[in-house]
Structures are given as C-alpha cells and as structure tokens.
Design a protein around this motif. Sequence first.
Motif, PDB file in Angstrom:
ATOM      1  N   LEU A   1      -7.196  -9.950   6.755  1.00 32.86           N
ATOM      2  CA  LEU A   1      -6.783  -8.657   6.204  1.00 32.86           C
ATOM      3  C   LEU A   1      -7.958  -7.907   5.600  1.00 32.86           C
ATOM      4  O   LEU A   1      -7.914  -6.679   5.446  1.00 32.86           O
ATOM      5  CB  LEU A   1      -5.699  -8.874   5.139  1.00 32.86           C
ATOM      6  CG  LEU A   1      -4.381  -9.464   5.643  1.00 32.86           C
ATOM      7  CD1 LEU A   1      -3.448  -9.739   4.466  1.00 32.86           C
ATOM      8  CD2 LEU A   1      -3.715  -8.545   6.648  1.00 32.86           C
ATOM      9  N   GLY A   2      -9.010  -8.629   5.244  1.00 36.12           N
ATOM     10  CA  GLY A   2     -10.157  -8.006   4.582  1.00 36.12           C
ATOM     11  C   GLY A   2     -10.908  -7.006   5.427  1.00 36.12           C
ATOM     12  O   GLY A   2     -11.692  -6.201   4.898  1.00 36.12           O
ATOM     13  N   SER A   3     -10.690  -7.009   6.736  1.00 39.01           N
ATOM     14  CA  SER A   3     -11.380  -6.044   7.595  1.00 39.01           C
ATOM     15  C   SER A   3     -10.673  -4.697   7.643  1.00 39.01           C
ATOM     16  O   SER A   3     -11.217  -3.730   8.183  1.00 39.01           O
ATOM     17  CB  SER A   3     -11.506  -6.601   9.022  1.00 39.01           C
ATOM     18  OG  SER A   3     -10.216  -6.775   9.598  1.00 39.01           O
ATOM     19  N   ARG A   4      -9.466  -4.626   7.089  1.00 42.37           N
ATOM     20  CA  ARG A   4      -8.736  -3.359   7.111  1.00 42.37           C
ATOM     21  C   ARG A   4      -9.413  -2.332   6.209  1.00 42.37           C
ATOM     22  O   ARG A   4      -9.869  -2.654   5.110  1.00 42.37           O
ATOM     23  CB  ARG A   4      -7.295  -3.586   6.656  1.00 42.37           C
ATOM     24  CG  ARG A   4      -6.474  -4.358   7.656  1.00 42.37           C
ATOM     25  CD  ARG A   4      -5.069  -4.647   7.222  1.00 42.37           C
ATOM     26  NE  ARG A   4      -4.412  -3.644   6.423  1.00 42.37           N
ATOM     27  CZ  ARG A   4      -3.096  -3.481   6.345  1.00 42.37           C
ATOM     28  NH1 ARG A   4      -2.293  -4.271   7.055  1.00 42.37           N
ATOM     29  NH2 ARG A   4      -2.565  -2.556   5.586  1.00 42.37           N
ATOM     30  N   PRO A   5      -9.481  -1.075   6.649  1.00 43.03           N
ATOM     31  CA  PRO A   5     -10.175  -0.062   5.836  1.00 43.03           C
ATOM     32  C   PRO A   5      -9.496   0.242   4.517  1.00 43.03           C
ATOM     33  O   PRO A   5     -10.138   0.758   3.591  1.00 43.03           O
ATOM     34  CB  PRO A   5     -10.194   1.171   6.755  1.00 43.03           C
ATOM     35  CG  PRO A   5      -9.090   0.937   7.740  1.00 43.03           C
ATOM     36  CD  PRO A   5      -9.020  -0.536   7.941  1.00 43.03           C
ATOM     37  N   ASP A   6      -8.185  -0.076   4.394  1.00 42.76           N
ATOM     38  CA  ASP A   6      -7.497   0.211   3.131  1.00 42.76           C
ATOM     39  C   ASP A   6      -7.621  -0.928   2.128  1.00 42.76           C
ATOM     40  O   ASP A   6      -7.115  -0.814   1.007  1.00 42.76           O
ATOM     41  CB  ASP A   6      -6.015   0.519   3.392  1.00 42.76           C
ATOM     42  CG  ASP A   6      -5.292  -0.602   4.131  1.00 42.76           C
ATOM     43  OD1 ASP A   6      -5.963  -1.450   4.742  1.00 42.76           O
ATOM     44  OD2 ASP A   6      -4.042  -0.615   4.101  1.00 42.76           O
TER      45      ASP A   6
ATOM     46  N   ALA B   1       0.821  -1.215   0.000  1.00 43.24           N
ATOM     47  CA  ALA B   1       0.000   0.000   0.000  1.00 43.24           C
ATOM     48  C   ALA B   1       0.855   1.265   0.000  1.00 43.24           C
ATOM     49  O   ALA B   1       0.430   2.311  -0.517  1.00 43.24           O
ATOM     50  CB  ALA B   1      -0.930  -0.013   1.205  1.00 43.24           C
ATOM     51  N   ALA B   2       2.073   1.178   0.574  1.00 42.68           N
ATOM     52  CA  ALA B   2       2.949   2.353   0.655  1.00 42.68           C
ATOM     53  C   ALA B   2       3.843   2.514  -0.566  1.00 42.68           C
ATOM     54  O   ALA B   2       4.555   3.525  -0.680  1.00 42.68           O
ATOM     55  CB  ALA B   2       3.819   2.251   1.906  1.00 42.68           C
TER      56      ALA B   2
ATOM     57  N   GLY C   1      -5.797   3.735  -2.073  1.00 42.99           N
ATOM     58  CA  GLY C   1      -7.220   3.413  -2.071  1.00 42.99           C
ATOM     59  C   GLY C   1      -7.627   2.377  -3.093  1.00 42.99           C
ATOM     60  O   GLY C   1      -8.831   2.210  -3.348  1.00 42.99           O
ATOM     61  N   ALA C   2      -6.670   1.674  -3.688  1.00 45.89           N
ATOM     62  CA  ALA C   2      -7.000   0.671  -4.713  1.00 45.89           C
ATOM     63  C   ALA C   2      -6.164  -0.582  -4.488  1.00 45.89           C
ATOM     64  O   ALA C   2      -5.463  -1.056  -5.386  1.00 45.89           O
ATOM     65  CB  ALA C   2      -6.777   1.235  -6.113  1.00 45.89           C
ATOM     66  N   VAL C   3      -6.242  -1.123  -3.268  1.00 45.02           N
ATOM     67  CA  VAL C   3      -5.446  -2.299  -2.911  1.00 45.02           C
ATOM     68  C   VAL C   3      -6.380  -3.427  -2.493  1.00 45.02           C
ATOM     69  O   VAL C   3      -7.358  -3.210  -1.769  1.00 45.02           O
ATOM     70  CB  VAL C   3      -4.466  -1.978  -1.762  1.00 45.02           C
ATOM     71  CG1 VAL C   3      -3.740  -3.231  -1.295  1.00 45.02           C
ATOM     72  CG2 VAL C   3      -3.464  -0.924  -2.214  1.00 45.02           C
ATOM     73  N   GLY C   4      -6.081  -4.639  -2.965  1.00 46.12           N
ATOM     74  CA  GLY C   4      -6.864  -5.808  -2.605  1.00 46.12           C
ATOM     75  C   GLY C   4      -5.958  -6.953  -2.201  1.00 46.12           C
ATOM     76  O   GLY C   4      -4.726  -6.837  -2.202  1.00 46.12           O
TER      77      GLY C   4
ATOM     78  N   ILE D   1     -15.476  -8.365   7.622  1.00 42.68           N
ATOM     79  CA  ILE D   1     -15.155  -7.845   6.289  1.00 42.68           C
ATOM     80  C   ILE D   1     -16.290  -6.968   5.778  1.00 42.68           C
ATOM     81  O   ILE D   1     -17.457  -7.369   5.780  1.00 42.68           O
ATOM     82  CB  ILE D   1     -14.914  -8.990   5.289  1.00 42.68           C
ATOM     83  CG1 ILE D   1     -13.721  -9.844   5.716  1.00 42.68           C
ATOM     84  CG2 ILE D   1     -14.660  -8.427   3.878  1.00 42.68           C
ATOM     85  CD1 ILE D   1     -13.486 -11.061   4.828  1.00 42.68           C
ATOM     86  N   THR D   2     -15.926  -5.790   5.321  1.00 41.14           N
ATOM     87  CA  THR D   2     -16.909  -4.901   4.688  1.00 41.14           C
ATOM     88  C   THR D   2     -16.591  -4.676   3.217  1.00 41.14           C
ATOM     89  O   THR D   2     -17.433  -4.180   2.472  1.00 41.14           O
ATOM     90  CB  THR D   2     -16.975  -3.547   5.412  1.00 41.14           C
ATOM     91  OG1 THR D   2     -15.656  -2.977   5.436  1.00 41.14           O
ATOM     92  CG2 THR D   2     -17.486  -3.716   6.830  1.00 41.14           C
ATOM     93  N   ALA D   3     -15.387  -5.029   2.784  1.00 39.34           N
ATOM     94  CA  ALA D   3     -15.010  -4.879   1.375  1.00 39.34           C
ATOM     95  C   ALA D   3     -15.730  -5.937   0.537  1.00 39.34           C
ATOM     96  O   ALA D   3     -16.162  -6.970   1.055  1.00 39.34           O
ATOM     97  CB  ALA D   3     -13.498  -5.041   1.221  1.00 39.34           C
ATOM     98  N   PRO D   4     -15.877  -5.709  -0.770  1.00 39.39           N
ATOM     99  CA  PRO D   4     -16.450  -6.740  -1.638  1.00 39.39           C
ATOM    100  C   PRO D   4     -15.614  -8.017  -1.597  1.00 39.39           C
ATOM    101  O   PRO D   4     -14.380  -7.965  -1.545  1.00 39.39           O
ATOM    102  CB  PRO D   4     -16.403  -6.100  -3.022  1.00 39.39           C
ATOM    103  CG  PRO D   4     -16.343  -4.633  -2.777  1.00 39.39           C
ATOM    104  CD  PRO D   4     -15.569  -4.468  -1.515  1.00 39.39           C
TER     105      PRO D   4
END
Length: 313
Positions: A129-134, A104-105, A112-115, A220-223
Amino acid sequence: MPDTDMAVTADDGTRLAGTLTLPDGPGPHPAVLLLHGSGPLDRDGNTPALPVNLGPPLTAALAAAGVATLRLDRRGAGATPGRWRAAGFTGNRRDAAAALDALAAHPDVRAGAVGVVGHSEGALHAMALGSRPDVRAVVLLAGYARTGEDALRRQVRSIVATLPAPVRLLRRPIRAVSARVLARIERTGTDEARVAGVPVNARWLRENLAHDTRGDLAAITAPVLAVTGGKDLQIDPADLDVIRRLVRGEAEVHRVPDLTHVLRRDPGRHTLRSYRRLLREPVDADLLALVTTWLARRLAPAPCGASAERPTA
C-alpha cells in the motif's frame, strides 16, 4: 477519544467490521490504517491463543497525538463474516486496500494525511500500500525484505536454534521435514490442507511463500519507519538494512534490543515458549512512543509558528 463502528465493503461485497478511533476535538484528522499479523485476528490484533493486543494501546497513543486509526476484524474473526482460510494472503491484501480507500474517503479524515501501520503480515501489506500516491507515511513493525519462502526457512532455523541441545542435534532432519511439507503445500490447490492431521492455511501459505516483498519496498516513495526487535525469532533484523536501501524515499530503521516479535521486551533467553509470559505484559511503551511521535511529525505537523521537534533521518 471517541470510538465508532465502521464497516468496510470489500471487493466481493463482504462487510469487514471495524473501529474508527478519532482524536478529541473537531476534524478532519490525519489517520492511519492499522494492519495486524497473520491468522484469524480481530481488530485488536488478538486470537484466543495469541492475544498480541496491539490495537488498543496504539490507537490510544495516536489519538492523544491527534491521529485517527481504523482497525478491522479479519474475515471469520470478531464481527466479520467468512472463513479466514479462504481469504489467503492476496485476499487479505485486497481487504487492506479496500479499508484504505474507505478511510481516505471518510469525512472525518483529512485529505492528503493518511498513513498505514503494519505488524508482521500486516507490515507486508503495508509495503504494498505504501506505493499509493495518497499514502503519506508507512510504519513496518517486524516486516521482512525477501521472499516468503526465504523468510519461513529462516524462521525455522531461528526457532530450532532456541530449542534444547538434544533437539538441536535433529536440526537437519527437522529442516528436511520442513522442506517436504512446504513442497507438499505448494502442490495443493485448496484453501486448506492437513499436515500430520493438523489443518493448515494452504492458500495463504502458497501465496505468501511465492511473494517477494522487495518489489513492493522499491516502489515506496513515502517516508518509512521500520522497526524490528533484536530478539525477533520470526523476522531477521538484518532485513532492516535491505529495507533502508530499497525504499526510494526517507527510511528510518530501528533494531530494538530485547524486543521480540510480539512487541514486548525479553531481557532473558527468548524462545517461542516465552510468548505466553510476555503477552501478559503491555506492548513496549518505548515502541509506542517511537511510532506515535514519528507518525505525528509526518501526518499531524505543528502549525506554522509553533515549536516542533526536528524529524530524524
């Protein structure tokens, strides 16, 4: 499709060696972290005994769709120092988190475009890791929704069912032996133990058996895209329904007919002995297309005014 060496510094200072594959053209690019299955796997997802080789075809497909990929050699594999049995399940998870931070860094990665994409054990770490906001997209290939102990017991039952009829008659004694072995491992406090003279990764097993992935899934909140093969001997495809129910955000699940745990299709009678034959074939092309298209829609959407397919729910 330029590949560059990229080392990630773990929380204990270990340098985790890996490869960052970037799409052609100027960046920054959307990107994913690719997490492989269990064992001393290199960045391509291989051990000498089990060369799944998921890394090269998936990273190539993602790069063609405009998505970068980071993949790493596990501790004690490839160019990463250390002992993989000393890392354990939770150590692998910490290494995955450090890799995601580094990705991410990176200056060539779009904010804002990391999966994250995980296969087998990697899918379990992707859930956490899916629960991370980034994290904006999560792909789970052959991931389960239960405790590790329940998953292992189901795996034993599934594999025994594929054995020849005379051996299946011994399924109760086999299960009893398996239960005694698990109980013995749970009582250990070492990185490694010997079972019938064979060294096993005791630390990894203790930590994995106790872990329940359902809590991670519920956070997890991400798709999420979850894919399990209809002929997966190691993961119950029925867990896809649990994954879809637990994930709070968008969840798309696929039970792929004839797909096996090693991500190849087997139209015939599938057993563990089929792995050697299947691994001489490429990773299933339809699976690669599904994962690539799904990720590109969420991480690298078409510019305003350009045509794009409608995402599926």
